[in-house]
Design a protein around this motif. Structure first.
Motif, mmCIF file in Angstrom:
data_model
loop_
_atom_site.group_PDB
_atom_site.id
_atom_site.type_symbol
_atom_site.label_atom_id
_atom_site.label_comp_id
_atom_site.label_asym_id
_atom_site.label_seq_id
_atom_site.Cartn_x
_atom_site.Cartn_y
_atom_site.Cartn_z
ATOM 1 N N UNK A 22 0.861 -1.184 0.000
ATOM 2 C CA UNK A 22 0.000 0.000 0.000
ATOM 3 C C UNK A 22 0.893 1.228 0.000
ATOM 4 N N UNK A 23 0.546 2.203 -0.826
ATOM 5 C CA UNK A 23 1.305 3.443 -0.859
ATOM 6 C C UNK A 23 0.340 4.626 -0.882
ATOM 7 N N UNK A 24 0.345 5.400 0.203
ATOM 8 C CA UNK A 24 -0.391 6.668 0.232
ATOM 9 C C UNK A 24 0.551 7.744 -0.292
ATOM 10 N N UNK A 67 -8.449 3.282 1.735
ATOM 11 C CA UNK A 67 -7.702 2.242 1.021
ATOM 12 C C UNK A 67 -8.622 1.456 0.104
ATOM 13 N N UNK A 68 -9.802 1.071 0.604
ATOM 14 C CA UNK A 68 -10.717 0.308 -0.264
ATOM 15 C C UNK A 68 -11.883 1.159 -0.752
ATOM 16 N N UNK A 77 -2.800 10.131 -4.376
ATOM 17 C CA UNK A 77 -3.051 8.829 -4.992
ATOM 18 C C UNK A 77 -2.848 7.739 -3.936
ATOM 19 N N UNK A 78 -3.555 6.634 -4.130
ATOM 20 C CA UNK A 78 -3.376 5.456 -3.283
ATOM 21 C C UNK A 78 -3.122 4.273 -4.207
ATOM 22 N N UNK A 178 -5.406 -7.111 5.007
ATOM 23 C CA UNK A 178 -6.528 -6.996 5.927
ATOM 24 C C UNK A 178 -6.470 -5.644 6.651
ATOM 25 N N UNK A 179 -7.627 -4.990 6.740
ATOM 26 C CA UNK A 179 -7.770 -3.732 7.457
ATOM 27 C C UNK A 179 -8.690 -3.953 8.649
ATOM 28 N N UNK A 180 -8.321 -3.391 9.782
ATOM 29 C CA UNK A 180 -9.136 -3.502 10.991
ATOM 30 C C UNK A 180 -9.375 -2.098 11.535
#
Length: 271
Positions: A22-24, A67-68, A77-78, A178-180
């Motif tokens: 992932x790149x923010x 992210x999603x 950009x993401x 996975x995101x929490x």
């Protein structure tokens, strides 16, 4: 253990040579006139566990929801697994099959059994037959410790059990990430440990994870890096031992001192 950036450094990239999971890239977001994310740049490596913490309203939940694409961004950009997820035409179904998410609330279908809840997305999104989806779901429910509840409805489960079913449901899409989002905030204290144990095992199994949590003891155990946010900005990125022992920013020091003070007051019964 990763090396934390030097104080004042703008290099928030993950400490690996391969392209990040992932790149923010200088992302910003507004709610009306309120700027809730301000030019955030951060990389997450494959297999890395990032814990995002900070005071309420700091932008941490908004960050991972971007992210999603549960939240749109207005600038920057993401890039997720090599693809810009904000480009026109990028398929949301593809993104959300690659990136699983577990929310504060469990969001299970109350009229479906545990097994049906977990098997539903593989049937509808991936085109599996019911038998195939249930064969996928059963070991996941065993993995999160609720295999004895497969024929139960969510209303008959404890909060901790429902959240573990929600984790199994996200895993059923076989995500790469996975995101929490504060997964224990809706739970009674006695239920928190069982959910954190499941997340801990996932982390140690090599899953790329971004976790927003106020459980600081858990963060110390599970995180490769701690990301501290305030007022929509990333103020500090550090290895856990450095963040908790010697935070660099004054705001992080203040945040941690309040957590310690609140814990001491709770233990002593002072209000």
């Amino acid at each position: 253990m990763v090396q934390a950036p030097m104080a004042g450094s703008q290099d928030l990239a993950a400490p690996h040579n391969q392209p990040p999971a992932i790149s923010f890239r200088a992302i910003s977001k507004w709610f009306g006139e309120q700027r809730v994310l301000n030019k955030v740049s951060l990389d997450v490596s494959h297999g890395e566990v990032i814990v995002v913490c900070g005071p309420s309203g700091s932008g941490k939940s908004t960050l991972i929801r971007c992210i999603n694409r549960l939240e749109p961004i207005q600038e920057g950009d993401i890039v997720v697994l090599g693809d810009s997820v904000i480009r026109r035409g990028y398929p949301l179904a593809t993104l959300r099959s690659r990136v699983g998410m577990v929310f504060q609330s469990f969001n299970l279908y109350p009229h479906k059994t545990v097994l049906e809840n977990v098997a539903l997305a593989p049937i509808r999104v991936k085109g599996l037959t019911r038998d195939q989806a249930e064969a996928l779901a059963l070991p996941l429910l065993r993995r999160v410790g609720v295999e004895d509840k497969i024929n139960s409805y969510p209303g008959y489960l404890s909060g901790g059990q429902q959240q573990r079913v929600a984790i199994a449901r996200a895993l059923a899409m076989e995500p790469k990430i996975m995101l929490f989002d504060e997964p224990t905030s809706a739970l009674d204290p006695e239920m928190i440990r069982e959910v954190l144990d499941v997340i801990y095992k996932l982390a140690k199994g090599g899953m790329t994870m971004v976790i927003v949590t106020h459980e600081m003891g858990f963060a110390q155990q599970v995180a490769d890096r701690i990301v501290f946010m305030d007022q929509g900005e990333v103020l500090e990125v550090s290895a856990p031992r450095d963040f908790f022992a010697k935070p660099k920013s004054d705001r992080a020091k203040q945040f941690l001192s309040k957590i310690v003070l609140a814990g001491a007051r709770f233990e002593s019964g002072v209000t």
